[in-house]
Enzyme design. Structure first.
Site, PDB file in Angstrom:
ATOM      1  N   CYS A 134      56.719  35.219  40.682  1.00 50.45           N
ATOM      2  CA  CYS A 134      56.876  33.871  41.245  1.00 50.45           C
ATOM      3  C   CYS A 134      55.545  33.118  41.257  1.00 50.45           C
ATOM      4  O   CYS A 134      54.513  33.684  41.630  1.00 50.45           O
ATOM      5  CB  CYS A 134      57.415  33.978  42.675  1.00 50.45           C
ATOM      6  SG  CYS A 134      57.693  32.384  43.484  1.00 50.45           S
ATOM      7  N   CYS A 152      53.184  31.610  49.577  1.00 47.74           N
ATOM      8  CA  CYS A 152      54.463  31.736  50.277  1.00 47.74           C
ATOM      9  C   CYS A 152      54.518  33.084  50.993  1.00 47.74           C
ATOM     10  O   CYS A 152      54.115  34.105  50.441  1.00 47.74           O
ATOM     11  CB  CYS A 152      55.610  31.622  49.276  1.00 47.74           C
ATOM     12  SG  CYS A 152      57.231  32.006  49.956  1.00 47.74           S
ATOM     13  N   CYS A 160      57.486  36.907  50.267  1.00 53.08           N
ATOM     14  CA  CYS A 160      57.331  38.185  49.565  1.00 53.08           C
ATOM     15  C   CYS A 160      55.952  38.770  49.821  1.00 53.08           C
ATOM     16  O   CYS A 160      54.951  38.044  49.859  1.00 53.08           O
ATOM     17  CB  CYS A 160      57.528  38.000  48.058  1.00 53.08           C
ATOM     18  SG  CYS A 160      59.205  37.521  47.570  1.00 53.08           S
ATOM     19  N   CYS A 179      62.387  30.397  43.122  1.00 53.49           N
ATOM     20  CA  CYS A 179      62.519  31.534  44.032  1.00 53.49           C
ATOM     21  C   CYS A 179      63.238  32.652  43.304  1.00 53.49           C
ATOM     22  O   CYS A 179      64.477  32.683  43.255  1.00 53.49           O
ATOM     23  CB  CYS A 179      63.279  31.129  45.299  1.00 53.49           C
ATOM     24  SG  CYS A 179      63.364  32.478  46.509  1.00 53.49           S
ATOM     25  N   GLN A 195      75.372  39.898  54.989  1.00 55.21           N
ATOM     26  CA  GLN A 195      74.337  40.715  54.365  1.00 55.21           C
ATOM     27  C   GLN A 195      73.731  39.946  53.195  1.00 55.21           C
ATOM     28  O   GLN A 195      74.406  39.207  52.491  1.00 55.21           O
ATOM     29  CB  GLN A 195      74.923  42.038  53.882  1.00 55.21           C
ATOM     30  CG  GLN A 195      75.487  42.906  54.996  1.00 55.21           C
ATOM     31  CD  GLN A 195      74.423  43.495  55.913  1.00 55.21           C
ATOM     32  OE1 GLN A 195      73.234  43.463  55.610  1.00 55.21           O
ATOM     33  NE2 GLN A 195      74.857  44.032  57.044  1.00 55.21           N
ATOM     34  N   PHE A 232      79.099  45.487  66.563  1.00 56.29           N
ATOM     35  CA  PHE A 232      78.302  44.447  65.915  1.00 56.29           C
ATOM     36  C   PHE A 232      78.961  44.147  64.548  1.00 56.29           C
ATOM     37  O   PHE A 232      78.296  44.140  63.515  1.00 56.29           O
ATOM     38  CB  PHE A 232      76.845  44.874  65.732  1.00 56.29           C
ATOM     39  CG  PHE A 232      76.167  45.303  66.995  1.00 56.29           C
ATOM     40  CD1 PHE A 232      75.609  44.376  67.869  1.00 56.29           C
ATOM     41  CD2 PHE A 232      76.060  46.654  67.324  1.00 56.29           C
ATOM     42  CE1 PHE A 232      74.962  44.781  69.031  1.00 56.29           C
ATOM     43  CE2 PHE A 232      75.428  47.076  68.485  1.00 56.29           C
ATOM     44  CZ  PHE A 232      74.879  46.134  69.346  1.00 56.29           C
ATOM     45  N   GLU A 279      82.248  42.335  68.714  1.00 56.33           N
ATOM     46  CA  GLU A 279      81.227  41.381  68.257  1.00 56.33           C
ATOM     47  C   GLU A 279      81.061  40.318  69.341  1.00 56.33           C
ATOM     48  O   GLU A 279      82.007  40.034  70.083  1.00 56.33           O
ATOM     49  CB  GLU A 279      81.695  40.766  66.929  1.00 56.33           C
ATOM     50  CG  GLU A 279      80.989  39.536  66.445  1.00 56.33           C
ATOM     51  CD  GLU A 279      79.523  39.766  66.164  1.00 56.33           C
ATOM     52  OE1 GLU A 279      78.722  38.888  66.547  1.00 56.33           O
ATOM     53  OE2 GLU A 279      79.180  40.796  65.567  1.00 56.33           O
ATOM     54  N   ASP A 313      76.136  48.371  63.483  1.00 58.28           N
ATOM     55  CA  ASP A 313      75.140  47.679  62.657  1.00 58.28           C
ATOM     56  C   ASP A 313      74.483  46.587  63.486  1.00 58.28           C
ATOM     57  O   ASP A 313      74.801  45.410  63.346  1.00 58.28           O
ATOM     58  CB  ASP A 313      75.828  47.089  61.413  1.00 58.28           C
ATOM     59  CG  ASP A 313      74.842  46.415  60.468  1.00 58.28           C
ATOM     60  OD1 ASP A 313      73.622  46.575  60.657  1.00 58.28           O
ATOM     61  OD2 ASP A 313      75.299  45.721  59.541  1.00 58.28           O
ATOM     62  N   CYS A 359      68.471  47.487  59.963  1.00 57.67           N
ATOM     63  CA  CYS A 359      67.444  46.816  59.163  1.00 57.67           C
ATOM     64  C   CYS A 359      66.055  47.065  59.744  1.00 57.67           C
ATOM     65  O   CYS A 359      65.091  46.418  59.339  1.00 57.67           O
ATOM     66  CB  CYS A 359      67.727  45.316  59.078  1.00 57.67           C
ATOM     67  SG  CYS A 359      67.768  44.480  60.673  1.00 57.67           S
TER      68      CYS A 359
END
Length: 408
Positions: free
Chosen positions: A61, A67, A70, A144, A244, A271, A291, A339, A365
């Site tokens: 990129c 930026c 990343c 991007c 996701q 969740f 949820e 999750d 995550c």
């Protein structure tokens, strides 16, 4: 001061050893030789690359390095994947868990279907892009390479839309989701909508072929319902709903969860969002989805009713942080999947550990909070059968993981 980078830190920074301790330098790699400016203390980032590491490659990129989206475009695949795998290994070790970690499930460039862009006014200019690393400064972008081509191609339209909606006193957020029926744009922190602005925004969205445009939860225009496919179950997303980031990685996560919970007659999905796992599980299991967002539960319910051949679905709106489901209520399930957000599910994990439910799939995550929650389950009598890291945040320091547990 001239130093050699020894390793990568948890946030993807290169780490070197200085006289007063470790020095963290962004966008460096193990093997890089760098010269740090004499007027900067250790930990600051003004430096010159003297000798590049053999693990370096050309970033994909033009905005890399300014930026903040990343961290590791400059690392070759071997180093990058080893780093991501190591994040999970290290988190488990620090959490007191000795386990073999499966190879990383990778994702390709131009595969991310969901991004949040920020727009700000700077003088007479409007900037649309991502924040610089660890900063509120917005770096405007023209490309991007992590996103699906449909999102990248829409950047000129998104800049025009941001010009219309931006408030002069605060940044505008644009959540952009690529669905099977087109782009879904959810704007937040926008200026107060007057009728002229509303009409111009609607006309612009229709001209660009956008599926739906909403502002602060209000749908301004919907040319087509924004739909995502969960393995043959079509779900209409509520405005701003969680999804996701990468479809192929979501499918890989679901494959792991479904294989582990195969044979379970009654499954609880905590969740649950809009049904990433629950709607897939309904092919073979009755599911109770829990949820906090009513709109996400309603989307699941509509999808289940509209799809033939699914098992029963029940839903419950509940704040699982304040009110984790008690162990005695969990005993009616044969399997559980959870999750949670990055903060994990400590309270729920304690209840699951006391419940005796036969099979559990933990999705996360955040390797650190996952390790904490897994330790609770292991101490409660579960056995970790596998843990798999998955990459859906390409070239960043974030990694997903799916852990599968059985009652010992």
């Amino acid at each position: 001061m001239r130093v050699t980078i020894d390793s990568l830190g948890a946030r993807g920074d290169g780490v070197a050893q200085g006289g007063e301790g470790p020095i963290y330098l962004p966008f460096t790699l193990p093997g890089d030789v760098v010269e740090i400016a004499a007027d900067r203390p250790a930990g600051h980032s003004r430096f010159e690359l003297v000798e590049p590491s053999p693990t370096r490659r050309e970033p994909a990129c033009p905005h890399f390095g300014t930026c903040g989206g990343c961290d590791l475009q400059h690392a070759n695949d071997e180093l990058y994947r080893s780093f991501k795998h190591g994040l999970v290994v290290t988190a488990l070790q620090r959490g007191g868990i000795d386990a073999e970690v499966a190879p990383l499930v990778a994702c390709a460039p131009h595969s991310r279907r969901r991004v949040t862009l920020t727009a700000v006014r700077v003088g007479n200019r409007m900037l649309l892009g991502y924040n610089a690393a660890r900063s509120n400064v917005v770096v405007p972008i023209t490309a991007c390479p992590i996103t699906l081509p449909a999102i990248e191609a829409a950047l000129p339209f998104l800049r025009r839309l941001a010009e219309l909606l931006i408030d002069r006193k605060r940044p505008l957020k644009l959540l952009v989701t690529a669905t099977t029926s087109g782009l879904d744009i959810a704007a937040s922190d926008a200026a107060r909508l007057v009728e002229k602005t509303r009409q111009r925004a609607v006309a612009l969205a229709l001209e660009a072929g956008i599926a739906r445009l909403s502002v602060s939860g209000e749908i301004l225009v919907q040319a087509r319902p924004p739909v995502v496919d969960f393995s043959g179950v079509a779900v209409e997303l509520p405005p701003g709903a969680f999804l996701q980031a990468v479809g192929s990685v979501e499918a890989a996560m679901a494959d792991l969860v479904l294989a582990h919970l195969a044979g379970a007659k009654r499954v609880a999905d905590f969740f649950s969002g809009c049904g990433t796992f629950s709607l897939r599980l309904l092919r073979k299991s009755a599911v109770h989805a829990v949820e906090s967002e009513a709109s996400a539960l309603a989307a699941q319910d509509r999808a289940q009713r509209a799809t033939k051949g699914l098992k029963p679905l029940t839903t419950e709106r509940r704040d699982l942080f304040r009110r984790p489901v008690p162990a005695k209520e969990l005993k009616r399930f044969d399997g559980i999947v959870f999750d949670p957000p990055r903060s994990g599910a400590e309270g729920l994990a304690r209840e699951i550990a006391a419940s005796g439910v036969a099979r559990v799939a933990a999705v996360s995550c955040n390797p650190t909070t996952l390790a904490r929650d897994l330790k609770i389950l292991l101490d409660g009598g579960y056995r970790l059968s596998s843990i798999t890291p998955l990459d859906q945040f390409l070239w960043s320091h974030h990694v997903e993981a799916v852990a599968l547990l059985d009652r010992a």
